[in-house]
Write a protein that holds these residues in place. Structure first.
Motif, mmCIF file in Angstrom:
data_model
loop_
_atom_site.group_PDB
_atom_site.id
_atom_site.type_symbol
_atom_site.label_atom_id
_atom_site.label_comp_id
_atom_site.label_asym_id
_atom_site.label_seq_id
_atom_site.Cartn_x
_atom_site.Cartn_y
_atom_site.Cartn_z
ATOM 1 N N ARG A 161 0.798 -1.320 0.193
ATOM 2 C CA ARG A 161 0.041 -0.052 -0.033
ATOM 3 C C ARG A 161 0.770 1.484 0.110
ATOM 4 N NH1 ARG A 161 -5.496 -0.859 0.548
ATOM 5 N NH2 ARG A 161 -6.091 -2.839 1.711
ATOM 6 N N MET A 162 2.020 1.579 0.946
ATOM 7 C CA MET A 162 2.904 2.295 0.885
ATOM 8 C C MET A 162 3.595 2.778 -0.559
ATOM 9 S SD MET A 162 3.292 2.242 5.059
ATOM 10 C CE MET A 162 3.951 3.991 5.086
ATOM 11 N N ASP A 163 4.002 1.539 -0.953
ATOM 12 C CA ASP A 163 4.829 1.576 -2.297
ATOM 13 C C ASP A 163 3.688 2.216 -3.197
ATOM 14 O OD1 ASP A 163 7.214 0.724 -1.435
ATOM 15 O OD2 ASP A 163 6.759 -1.408 -1.822
ATOM 16 N N ALA A 164 2.575 1.912 -2.923
ATOM 17 C CA ALA A 164 1.451 2.546 -4.028
ATOM 18 C C ALA A 164 1.069 3.858 -3.622
ATOM 19 C CB ALA A 164 0.086 1.824 -3.975
ATOM 20 N N GLY A 165 1.765 4.450 -2.730
ATOM 21 C CA GLY A 165 1.694 5.861 -2.601
ATOM 22 C C GLY A 165 0.781 6.317 -1.298
ATOM 23 N N GLN A 166 0.072 5.175 -0.608
ATOM 24 C CA GLN A 166 -0.744 5.581 0.480
ATOM 25 C C GLN A 166 0.236 5.882 1.489
ATOM 26 O OE1 GLN A 166 -3.816 2.359 0.180
ATOM 27 N NE2 GLN A 166 -4.925 3.949 0.757
ATOM 28 N N ALA A 167 -0.197 6.831 2.510
ATOM 29 C CA ALA A 167 0.318 7.287 3.607
ATOM 30 C C ALA A 167 -0.135 6.661 4.819
ATOM 31 C CB ALA A 167 0.345 8.844 3.581
ATOM 32 N N LEU A 168 1.185 6.592 5.890
ATOM 33 C CA LEU A 168 0.481 6.407 7.083
ATOM 34 C C LEU A 168 1.198 7.281 8.279
ATOM 35 C CD1 LEU A 168 0.016 3.917 9.445
ATOM 36 C CD2 LEU A 168 2.361 3.398 8.894
ATOM 37 N N ILE A 169 0.690 7.888 9.208
ATOM 38 C CA ILE A 169 1.131 8.538 10.087
ATOM 39 C C ILE A 169 1.406 8.006 11.472
ATOM 40 C CG2 ILE A 169 0.964 10.772 11.533
ATOM 41 C CD1 ILE A 169 -0.432 12.064 9.185
ATOM 42 N N VAL A 170 2.488 8.011 12.105
ATOM 43 C CA VAL A 170 2.495 7.313 13.413
ATOM 44 C C VAL A 170 2.804 8.327 14.656
ATOM 45 C CG1 VAL A 170 4.190 5.845 14.938
ATOM 46 C CG2 VAL A 170 3.883 5.309 12.422
ATOM 47 N N ALA A 171 1.839 8.374 15.561
ATOM 48 C CA ALA A 171 1.992 9.253 16.711
ATOM 49 C C ALA A 171 2.494 8.494 17.977
ATOM 50 C CB ALA A 171 0.696 9.719 16.884
ATOM 51 N N TYR A 172 3.644 8.844 18.340
ATOM 52 C CA TYR A 172 4.302 8.167 19.706
ATOM 53 C C TYR A 172 3.667 9.068 20.902
ATOM 54 C CZ TYR A 172 7.330 7.564 23.963
ATOM 55 O OH TYR A 172 7.583 7.319 24.973
ATOM 56 N N GLU A 173 2.694 8.281 21.653
ATOM 57 C CA GLU A 173 2.096 8.925 22.438
ATOM 58 C C GLU A 173 2.188 8.323 23.968
ATOM 59 O OE1 GLU A 173 -1.197 11.726 21.260
ATOM 60 O OE2 GLU A 173 -2.303 9.723 21.627
ATOM 61 N N PRO A 174 3.386 8.691 24.769
ATOM 62 C CA PRO A 174 3.448 7.847 26.208
ATOM 63 C C PRO A 174 2.204 7.882 26.999
ATOM 64 C CG PRO A 174 4.968 9.768 25.955
ATOM 65 C CD PRO A 174 4.380 9.629 24.577
ATOM 66 N N VAL A 175 1.587 6.917 27.279
ATOM 67 C CA VAL A 175 0.551 7.021 27.922
ATOM 68 C C VAL A 175 0.581 7.696 29.387
ATOM 69 C CG1 VAL A 175 -1.434 5.417 29.174
ATOM 70 C CG2 VAL A 175 -0.102 4.642 27.076
#
Ligand code: PEP
Length: 261
Positions: A161-175
Motif C-alpha cells: 500500500r505504501m509503495d502504491a503511494g498511500q500514507a501512514l502517520i505514526v503518533a508516539y504517545e506515552p500513556v
C-alpha cells in the motif's frame, strides 16, 4: 529522499458539540503556513458543522475521525465505517489511541484490521503507540512500541500500500503523558521516534520510513510545542486538551511556525 510533512493535529475526544465546533472554527487564527498540515479530529456528530465553518473561512485545516469499525457496513450499533468517514470528507483516522486500547479494550489485532479498513477507504491512518509508566520503568519501551507498530506495519501488505503511494502517520504517545500535564523531554521523544523510524526502515523501505511523519503526543501546550518539534525525528504533534481552545491551538500552530525542512 523526501522528508516527512510537518503535522499539527488536534484530538477533541468527546468534547465540543456542533455549536462549539462552529465557534472554534470562527475563532481559529489564520493564516497557516503552507508547509504545515493541520488536522482536527472532532467527535463524529460535530464533523459536518466544523467542516462547513472551516470551509466558510477557507481555513487550510483537514479533518479526521477518532474511530472507525473495520467493516464497511452492517449490524454494528453505534459504529461508523472508514468509507462513511471518507464520504463525509475525512482524510485521516485515529487508530489505536491509548484511550481506545485501555478503556474500550481494543487489541493489536483490532487495530491492524482498522488500519486495513482505513487504507481500503483511501484515508490516512494515524497510528498511536505508546508505553505505560510501568512499562517504561520496567525498561519495556522498545518491546511495547515494537509490538504495537509491528502488529500493523510488519506484514508485507502494508508495504504494498505504501509503495502504491498511500500514507501512514505514526503518533508516539506515552500513556503516562496523556492528559496528565507530564511531558516527555525532547530527548525522550527523539529516542522513541528514532526507534520507531528504525523499525519502519526495517519493515518497509528506507524511502517509506523517511517520508512517514512521526508525531509526538502527550500534554503538548503552546509553551512546549516548539521545543518538542525541534527535537530530532519529531515531525509534528498530536494535541489533546490544548486543541480544545482555539487560542491555544492557534498558538501551537504559530509556535511550530514555518519549517526549515
Ligand atoms: C491525546 O489524547 O492524544 C493527547 C495527546 O492528549 P493531551 O494532549 O491532553 O495529553
Amino acid at each position: 529522499m523526501s522528508s516527512p510533512r510537518r503535522v499539527v493535529a488536534g484530538n477533541w475526544k468527546m468534547n465540543h458539540g456542533p455549536g462549539a465546533a462552529r465557534e472554534f472554527a470562527e475563532a481559529l487564527d489564520l493564516p497557516i503556513s503552507e508547509d504545515l498540515d493541520v488536522v482536527l479530529f472532532p467527535p463524529s456528530l460535530s464533523f459536518a458543522s466544523l467542516r462547513a465553518s472551516l470551509e466558510a473561512k477557507n481555513a487550510p485545516v483537514a479533518l479526521g475521525v477518532q474511530h472507525v469499525h473495520h467493516e464497511t457496513s452492517g449490524a454494528f450499533t453505534g459504529e461508523v465505517s472508514a468509507a462513511m468517514a471518507a464520504e463525509a470528507g475525512a482524510r485521516y483516522v485515529l487508530v489505536g489511541h491509548s484511550e481506545r486500547r485501555q478503556i474500550f479494550g481494543e487489541t493489536d489485532d483490532q487495530v491492524r484490521r482498522k488500519v486495513d479498513a482505513v487504507f481500503e477507504a483511501e484515508l490516512v491512518p494515524v497510528l498511536c503507540v505508546g508505553e505505560t509508566l510501568g512499562e517504561r520503568k520496567a525498561s519495556r519501551l522498545e518491546e511495547v512500541l515494537g509490538r504495537q507498530l509491528g502488529a500493523v506495519v510488519s506484514p508485507g501488505a502494508i508495504q504494498e500500500r505504501m509503495d502504491a503511494g498511500q500514507a501512514l502517520i505514526v503518533a508516539y504517545e506515552p500513556v503516562w503523558a496523556i492528559g496528565t500535564g507530564e511531558t516527555a523531554t525532547p530527548d525522550d521523544a527523539s529516542q522513541a521516534h528514532r526507534f520507531l523510524r528504525g523499525r519502519l526502515r526495517e519493515w518497509t523501505s528506507p524511502e517509506t520510513a523517511a517520508r512517514t511523519p512521526i508525531l509526538y503526543g502527550g500534554s503538548v501546550k503552546p509553551e512546549n510545542a516548539a521545543e518538542l518539534l525541534s527535537a530530532p525525528e519529531v515531525d509534528g504533534v498530536l494535541v489533546g486538551g490544548a486543541s480544545l481552545d482555539p487560542d491555544s491551538f492557534s498558538r501551537i500552530i504559530a509556535a511550530v511556525g514555518p519549517g526549515t525542512q
